[in-house]
Design a protein around this motif. Structure first.
Motif, PDB file in Angstrom:
ATOM      1  N   GLY A 265      10.909  45.523 -50.849  1.00 55.53           N
ATOM      2  CA  GLY A 265       9.768  46.306 -50.336  1.00 55.53           C
ATOM      3  C   GLY A 265       9.013  45.433 -49.356  1.00 55.53           C
ATOM      4  O   GLY A 265       9.039  44.209 -49.472  1.00 55.53           O
ATOM      5  N   MET A 266       8.391  46.078 -48.379  1.00 54.58           N
ATOM      6  CA  MET A 266       7.658  45.228 -47.430  1.00 54.58           C
ATOM      7  C   MET A 266       6.183  45.611 -47.348  1.00 54.58           C
ATOM      8  O   MET A 266       5.453  45.140 -46.503  1.00 54.58           O
ATOM      9  N   GLY A 267       5.730  46.496 -48.225  1.00 53.42           N
ATOM     10  CA  GLY A 267       4.290  46.778 -48.297  1.00 53.42           C
ATOM     11  C   GLY A 267       3.768  47.702 -47.227  1.00 53.42           C
ATOM     12  O   GLY A 267       2.594  47.652 -46.898  1.00 53.42           O
ATOM     13  N   VAL A 268       4.634  48.569 -46.664  1.00 49.85           N
ATOM     14  CA  VAL A 268       4.111  49.507 -45.664  1.00 49.85           C
ATOM     15  C   VAL A 268       4.244  50.969 -46.086  1.00 49.85           C
ATOM     16  O   VAL A 268       3.625  51.843 -45.493  1.00 49.85           O
ATOM     17  N   GLY A 269       5.052  51.212 -47.143  1.00 52.41           N
ATOM     18  CA  GLY A 269       5.299  52.594 -47.574  1.00 52.41           C
ATOM     19  C   GLY A 269       4.003  53.349 -47.851  1.00 52.41           C
ATOM     20  O   GLY A 269       3.792  54.460 -47.348  1.00 52.41           O
ATOM     21  N   LEU A 270       3.108  52.757 -48.642  1.00 54.88           N
ATOM     22  CA  LEU A 270       1.865  53.451 -49.011  1.00 54.88           C
ATOM     23  C   LEU A 270       0.917  53.563 -47.823  1.00 54.88           C
ATOM     24  O   LEU A 270       0.195  54.545 -47.702  1.00 54.88           O
ATOM     25  N   SER A 271       0.929  52.529 -46.958  1.00 48.37           N
ATOM     26  CA  SER A 271       0.020  52.633 -45.799  1.00 48.37           C
ATOM     27  C   SER A 271       0.518  53.738 -44.859  1.00 48.37           C
ATOM     28  O   SER A 271      -0.288  54.475 -44.274  1.00 48.37           O
TER      29      SER A 271
ATOM     30  N   LYS B 270      11.261  52.655 -58.118  1.00 50.98           N
ATOM     31  CA  LYS B 270      11.454  51.234 -57.802  1.00 50.98           C
ATOM     32  C   LYS B 270      10.687  50.346 -58.778  1.00 50.98           C
ATOM     33  O   LYS B 270      11.167  49.306 -59.190  1.00 50.98           O
ATOM     34  N   TYR B 271       9.447  50.786 -59.140  1.00 48.86           N
ATOM     35  CA  TYR B 271       8.602  49.905 -59.957  1.00 48.86           C
ATOM     36  C   TYR B 271       8.576  50.303 -61.437  1.00 48.86           C
ATOM     37  O   TYR B 271       7.658  49.985 -62.156  1.00 48.86           O
ATOM     38  N   THR B 272       9.623  51.060 -61.853  1.00 43.35           N
ATOM     39  CA  THR B 272       9.739  51.388 -63.282  1.00 43.35           C
ATOM     40  C   THR B 272      11.047  50.777 -63.810  1.00 43.35           C
ATOM     41  O   THR B 272      12.120  51.027 -63.248  1.00 43.35           O
TER      42      THR B 272
ATOM     43  N   SER C  32       9.932  57.390 -54.801  1.00 42.36           N
ATOM     44  CA  SER C  32      10.841  56.235 -54.756  1.00 42.36           C
ATOM     45  C   SER C  32      10.127  54.969 -55.210  1.00 42.36           C
ATOM     46  O   SER C  32      10.737  54.107 -55.835  1.00 42.36           O
ATOM     47  N   ASN C  33       8.809  54.872 -54.930  1.00 37.90           N
ATOM     48  CA  ASN C  33       8.056  53.723 -55.473  1.00 37.90           C
ATOM     49  C   ASN C  33       8.055  53.771 -56.994  1.00 37.90           C
ATOM     50  O   ASN C  33       8.233  52.755 -57.661  1.00 37.90           O
ATOM     51  N   ALA C  34       7.815  54.977 -57.545  1.00 42.15           N
ATOM     52  CA  ALA C  34       7.775  55.114 -59.008  1.00 42.15           C
ATOM     53  C   ALA C  34       9.107  54.667 -59.613  1.00 42.15           C
ATOM     54  O   ALA C  34       9.133  53.958 -60.627  1.00 42.15           O
TER      55      ALA C  34
ATOM     56  N   THR D 295       3.758  60.518 -62.106  1.00 46.13           N
ATOM     57  CA  THR D 295       3.373  59.542 -63.136  1.00 46.13           C
ATOM     58  C   THR D 295       4.607  58.782 -63.585  1.00 46.13           C
ATOM     59  O   THR D 295       5.650  59.385 -63.838  1.00 46.13           O
ATOM     60  N   ASP D 296       4.471  57.439 -63.639  1.00 49.60           N
ATOM     61  CA  ASP D 296       5.620  56.650 -64.124  1.00 49.60           C
ATOM     62  C   ASP D 296       5.202  55.781 -65.292  1.00 49.60           C
ATOM     63  O   ASP D 296       4.007  55.576 -65.545  1.00 49.60           O
ATOM     64  N   THR D 297       6.197  55.276 -66.008  1.00 42.92           N
ATOM     65  CA  THR D 297       5.906  54.371 -67.138  1.00 42.92           C
ATOM     66  C   THR D 297       6.268  52.952 -66.721  1.00 42.92           C
ATOM     67  O   THR D 297       6.802  52.172 -67.503  1.00 42.92           O
TER      68      THR D 297
ATOM     69  N   GLU E 237       0.517  45.019 -47.835  1.00 42.11           N
ATOM     70  CA  GLU E 237      -0.018  44.558 -49.122  1.00 42.11           C
ATOM     71  C   GLU E 237       0.989  44.874 -50.218  1.00 42.11           C
ATOM     72  O   GLU E 237       1.423  46.015 -50.362  1.00 42.11           O
ATOM     73  N   ARG E 238       1.311  43.841 -50.955  1.00 40.78           N
ATOM     74  CA  ARG E 238       2.243  44.043 -52.080  1.00 40.78           C
ATOM     75  C   ARG E 238       1.692  43.347 -53.315  1.00 40.78           C
ATOM     76  O   ARG E 238       0.975  42.354 -53.209  1.00 40.78           O
ATOM     77  N   GLY E 239       2.035  43.874 -54.463  1.00 37.99           N
ATOM     78  CA  GLY E 239       1.535  43.269 -55.700  1.00 37.99           C
ATOM     79  C   GLY E 239       2.276  41.978 -56.008  1.00 37.99           C
ATOM     80  O   GLY E 239       3.429  41.793 -55.608  1.00 37.99           O
ATOM     81  N   ARG E 240       1.553  41.061 -56.762  1.00 34.55           N
ATOM     82  CA  ARG E 240       2.191  39.788 -57.113  1.00 34.55           C
ATOM     83  C   ARG E 240       3.387  40.037 -58.011  1.00 34.55           C
ATOM     84  O   ARG E 240       4.458  39.496 -57.807  1.00 34.55           O
ATOM     85  N   ASN E 241       3.178  40.937 -58.992  1.00 38.11           N
ATOM     86  CA  ASN E 241       4.266  41.202 -59.949  1.00 38.11           C
ATOM     87  C   ASN E 241       5.501  41.763 -59.252  1.00 38.11           C
ATOM     88  O   ASN E 241       6.619  41.543 -59.667  1.00 38.11           O
ATOM     89  N   THR E 242       5.266  42.492 -58.132  1.00 46.23           N
ATOM     90  CA  THR E 242       6.434  43.075 -57.443  1.00 46.23           C
ATOM     91  C   THR E 242       7.130  42.041 -56.574  1.00 46.23           C
ATOM     92  O   THR E 242       8.352  41.962 -56.559  1.00 46.23           O
ATOM     93  N   THR E 243       6.343  41.213 -55.830  1.00 46.29           N
ATOM     94  CA  THR E 243       7.001  40.217 -54.962  1.00 46.29           C
ATOM     95  C   THR E 243       7.740  39.199 -55.818  1.00 46.29           C
ATOM     96  O   THR E 243       8.861  38.814 -55.516  1.00 46.29           O
TER      97      THR E 243
END
Ligand code: ADP
Length: 710
Positions: free
Chosen positions: A516-522, A455-457, A451-453, A485-487, A504-510
């Protein structure tokens, strides 16, 4: 900086100076001590030597006295025979007689002794050494006077050969470098050592000490001490060499003393050698201590630096965590407000368009979606807190890993399509299908990554996934590699290092406003840690990212799993069959909740399923209702936990404790907003059959009825 260096140099010099002073004082002290010790040892040796001579002379005097007594006791006729001057009483003892007999035989007697005894008025004594006129040997004598009754003066005289006495009693010191002499109070040498190193030329002690080399007053003092038969020591220069003189008087009736003469260099050489060894040893010890001090202070300094660094790191971490938390609160407020805004907004729009059914349906669908989004958000928060507190307990079920993979792909196809992303799943290539694992958590990990892939593609991109199994099998465990793998937009390098930390979230994403609230990967990383798996990522901004997850599972025989899977499928089929025919219209279901709105929702959901609900607004009311109804009346009870008057746990315990046939068998299901693992466990401990978390959906309710109402 330069001043500091100079200061250090001065301090080092001062330290060196103090150290050298200390060493000098120390070595002086030790030298003095050793010198005194040497003199004391020498004096002690001499004292013992003198003592031995004293004892020898005393014994001989005693023997002479005994002989004298025996002589005086015999008759005068016998006396005549014995007293014949030529008669020798003992090889070394001779009787010297002084009477008026002109025939007396004096020829065999030592002339020096005879002369001395003639003049002396002493009762006993010792004669200085001299050359025996008869034998020509260097001798000395002791004598005892014999007072004959007829007035004749007689002397019993014992002779000692100086050579014998010298062999027996003179001492040598320091490897035959120093010797002791017997001298009389005038300094005349009576007995000298036999050793070739000893002095053979001087006849008097004071011949050793030339007045031009030494202080006259010192010589006088020494001469007086010898004459006064004192004991002590003195130092004089003898032919250019410093010599030490130790003197000790003999105690018998004589003027004699024992004097030892030792070159000072011999004594100091020994002192120096001891001192050098002491200094070398102390130096070595000092060096060892210095090395140890340096080593330990190095360790302490290192530890202090480490400790300070850790403190700094901890402070930085705390600061970062603090910032991350405020960031998280900001995001959370945003993430909660967004679906809430949708729910409230869509409700208003629906109310305003009551006649337009299509519009109302559309609004309701969006309200439903927003609600679900909120629920998943809250679930994420719960997961995160459970992982952080170590409260997650994994289920150990026999599962088909490729089945889970396929399910996840099917599930993610719709959101990918909605975002116009092409999903490219590769078929799973596995040697072993069946493993032991927690299917929910495995699914959760895969879904989070995919879902991240998505979300961020950006729209039009591609997401490819694959599941492979490593050849390696260790202790029955296999490694499964899930790759996604995503593009997409990629990840900035600074985020790569910390993206698995919470919030933790990326600048480009925020900045792009992607939810997203930065907890999925943790959460993903936390779950993998518990599963003893791992996660890694490779990414380039604007090019895309690849997430690689490694699962480690205990392998199972594939056949057994197939059976299990068949059983599960059979159960599901059975369940769906039952669903098709089940009728709840004659069943009584008791709803226990104190919140009117919750009650209303549950009532409506049950009505949709075709079941009748009876209501109780706290635990006590529920217990009373059950008690009044006949056995088997209620088919199932949905029980809230937190309620006034009596909570759900207590109500369950009281129902289970009732004395009636169905008390233990009525299905009681907890329906609670307390959704932690420990809440589920508490419900079971109180005697409940199952736990459903609020907010409730029709699916779980229907499933529960199918499972528990027969
Ligand atoms: P969330 O997605 O809710 O913000 P996650 O913990 O799942 O939180 O991800 C943390 C951050 O990692 C995201 O905010 C995003 O910046 C970055 N990220 C995660 N997956 C991807 C991806 N596939 N592509 C680009 N960035 C990603």
């Amino acid at each position: 900086m330069k001043r500091k260096k100079e200061l250090h140099l001065i301090m080092a010099l001062m330290l060196l100076l103090i150290l050298s002073g200390g060493v000098l004082l120390f070595s002086n002290g030790i030298s003095r001590e050793l010198w005194t010790n040497s003199i004391q040892t020498m004096t002690e040796h001499m004292r013992q030597g003198a003592n031995a001579i004293n004892i020898q002379f005393e014994t001989d005097f005693y023997k002479l006295e005994i002989t004298k007594e025996s002589i005086l006791r015999v008759t005068s006729s016998v006396q005549k025979q014995i007293l014949a001057p030529s008669k020798i009483i003992d090889p070394d003892v001779t009787m010297y007689l002084y009477d008026d007999d002109p025939d007396a035989e004096v020829v065999k007697q030592d002339y020096t002794v005879r002369q001395y005894l003639e003049k002396t008025d002493k009762e006993r004594g010792i004669l200085d050494s001299h050359i025996n006129s008869m034998t020509g040997e260097s001798v000395f004598n002791i004598f005892v006077r014999v007072p004959f009754r007829d007035g004749t003066r007689g002397y019993l005289v014992k002779e000692y050969r100086a050579k014998d006495i010298s062999m027996q009693f003179t001492l040598s010191f320091y490897d035959n470098n120093g010797f002791s002499y017997l001298v009389n109070r005038d300094g005349t040498i009576m007995v000298r050592p036999q050793h070739r190193n000893s002095n053979k030329t001087n006849h008097n002690l004071f011949d050793f000490i030339a007045s031009k080399e030494n202080d006259e007053s010192m010589i006088t003092f020494f001469r007086d001490s010898i004459y006064g038969k004192k004991s002590g020591w003195a130092k004089f220069v003898c032919e250019g060499t410093d010599m030490v003189f130790c003197y000790e008087p003999l105690e018998m009736d004589s003027d004699w003393l024992m004097v030892s003469i030792v070159p000072e260099s011999v004594i100091t050489a020994q002192t120096k050698s001891i001192l050098t060894r002491t200094l070398i040893f102390s130096g070595f010890l000092g060096a060892v201590v210095l090395v140890l001090v340096a080593y330990f202070s190095g360790i302490i300094m290192h530890e202090t630096r480490e400790y300070n660094r850790e403190l700094r790191d901890a402070l930085e971490m705390a600061d970062k965590a603090d910032k991350a938390k405020s960031h998280f609160l900001m995001n959370m407020s945003h993430d909660i407000r967004t679906p809430l805004n949708a729910i409230i907004g869509m409700t208003i729009i629906a109310q305003d368009n009551r006649d337009d059914n299509e519009r109302v349906d559309e609004c309701l669908e969006k309200i439903n979606l927003s609600g679900k989004h909120l629920v998943s958000f809250v679930n994420d928060l719960l997961d995160m807190s459970q992982i952080e507190n170590g409260e997650i307990i994994l289920k150990e079920e026999t599962v088909s890993i490729s089945q889970i993979y396929n399910e996840v792909i099917n599930l993610m196809k719709l959101p990918a399509m909605e975002s116009n992303i092409t999903m490219e799943p590769a078929p799973a290539h596995l040697n072993h299908e069946t493993v032991v694992g927690d299917p929910i958590r495995i699914r959760q990990v895969m879904i989070n990554i995919i879902s991240n892939a998505i979300k961020y593609t950006p729209s039009g991109g591609r997401v490819s996934v694959e599941l492979t199994q490593s050849e390696k099998v260790k202790d029955g465990y296999g490694i499964y590699r899930f790759r996604c793998t995503d593009t997409g937009i990629g990840i900035e390098p600074e985020l790569l290092e910390k993206m698995f930390l919470s919030f933790e979230r990326g600048r480009n994403t925020t900045h792009s406003g992607i939810a997203g609230m930065g907890v999925g990967l943790s959460i993903t990383k936390g779950l993998l840690d518990i599963m003893k798996g791992s996660i890694s990522v490779e990414s380039e901004p604007d090019k895309g990212s690849t997430f690689i997850v490694e699962f480690r599972f205990l392998l199972q025989e594939d056949e057994a799993a197939a059976d299990e899977a068949n059983i599960q499928t059979a159960a599901i089929t059975e369940l769906s069959d039952a669903e098709a025919v089940y009728d709840y219209s004659d069943k009584h279901i008791l709803l226990v909740d104190d919140v009117e709105l919750n009650m209303e929702i549950m009532e409506a959901l049950l009505e949709m399923i075709g079941a009748n609900a009876e209501k109780a607004c706290n635990g006590k009311e529920a217990v009373d209702l059950v008690r009044t109804k006949p056995c088997g009346y209620y088919s199932l009870i949905f029980m809230d936990i937190q309620m006034p008057v009596m909570d759900g746990y207590e109500a369950t315990r009281q129902i289970r404790a009732m004395d009636r046939e169905d008390a233990k068998t009525i299905p009681i299901i907890a329906l609670s907003a307390n959704a932690l693992a420990e809440d589920v466990q508490n419900a079971k401990l109180a005697g409940m059959n199952d736990h459903i978390a609020k907010p409730v959906d029709i699916g779980p309710i229907e499933k529960t009825l199918q499972q528990y109402i027969k």
